[in-house]
Design an enzyme around this catalytic site. Structure first.
Site, mmCIF file in Angstrom:
data_model
loop_
_atom_site.group_PDB
_atom_site.id
_atom_site.type_symbol
_atom_site.label_atom_id
_atom_site.label_comp_id
_atom_site.label_asym_id
_atom_site.label_seq_id
_atom_site.Cartn_x
_atom_site.Cartn_y
_atom_site.Cartn_z
ATOM 1 C CE1 TYR A 16 3.741 3.417 -1.755
ATOM 2 C CE2 TYR A 16 4.146 4.841 -3.633
ATOM 3 C CZ TYR A 16 3.655 4.657 -2.360
ATOM 4 O OH TYR A 16 3.067 5.685 -1.685
ATOM 5 C CG HIS A 21 -0.274 -2.789 -1.772
ATOM 6 N ND1 HIS A 21 -1.293 -3.700 -1.570
ATOM 7 C CD2 HIS A 21 -0.884 -1.577 -1.822
ATOM 8 C CE1 HIS A 21 -2.448 -3.058 -1.497
ATOM 9 N NE2 HIS A 21 -2.236 -1.772 -1.657
ATOM 10 C CG ASN A 67 -6.073 3.588 -2.720
ATOM 11 O OD1 ASN A 67 -5.702 2.420 -2.648
ATOM 12 N ND2 ASN A 67 -5.950 4.423 -1.719
ATOM 13 C CG ASN A 113 -8.207 0.695 -0.244
ATOM 14 O OD1 ASN A 113 -9.321 0.448 0.194
ATOM 15 N ND2 ASN A 113 -7.257 1.221 0.498
#
Length: 188
Positions: A16, A21, A67, A113
């Protein structure tokens, strides 16, 4: 000495690292590099401390994944005895053009989220947030791929300047307050 918690949201792990994000992590990484700060892996994330003109900024990159960001944010607010109005959450925003900033004192999660979990954990929508525009340049049904995709070459070239401005936003939040920061940087 006034204390602030600056929580940059993202997901941990190399998979990631350079995704859209993870802009919250990237903003804090840039500030840490430019101020020669060292990250420490601690409970529920990585932290470092940035001091400026009598203010202490505790920078947090939660290790809970996006999340479950609320757990780390709540823990560090309580541990450091920081009032919620001294929290600034940095996150990506699909509804803003690339590199556009929107700082707000409260608001909905906007389908994000990480913000949704913070809202549920803190039981309020009234906390400062700094949304970093990543644009919505994806085709129908491809939102997840886009958000978890890496920056394009053109975007990558513009990020350094945007990160410098982001550092200014964080400093302004602590020194000049949220209202002045919103007036100075929103939409820029």
């Amino acid at each position: 000495m006034k204390k602030f918690l600056i929580a940059g949201l993202g997901n941990i792990g190399p998979k990631y690292e350079n995704t859209r994000h993870n802009i919250g992590f990237k903003v804090l990484d840039h500030l840490a590099v430019t101020e020669d700060l060292t990250w420490e892996t601690v409970r529920l994330g990585d932290t470092t401390t940035y001091k400026k003109k009598g203010r202490t900024f505790i920078l947090l990159k939660p290790s809970t994944y996006m999340n479950l960001s609320g757990k780390a944010v709540k823990y560090w607010l309580e541990k450091e005895k920081i009032p919620i109005e001294n929290l600034l959450v940095i996150t990506d925003d699909l509804n803003l053009a690339f590199g556009t900033f929107r700082i707000k004192t409260k608001g909905s999660d906007g389908g994000h989220n990480g913000l949704k979990d913070i809202q549920n954990t803190l039981q309020t929508t009234k906390y400062p947030r700094f949304r970093f525009g990543i644009s919505d340049a994806f085709s129908k049904g491809r939102q997840i791929d886009y958000v978890l995709g890496e920056w394009g070459a053109e975007e990558e070239a513009k990020l350094k300047e945007r990160f410098e401005k982001s550092k200014d936003i964080i400093t302004s939040f602590g020194l000049a307050g949220i209202s002045n920061t919103m007036n100075t940087f929103n939409g820029k």
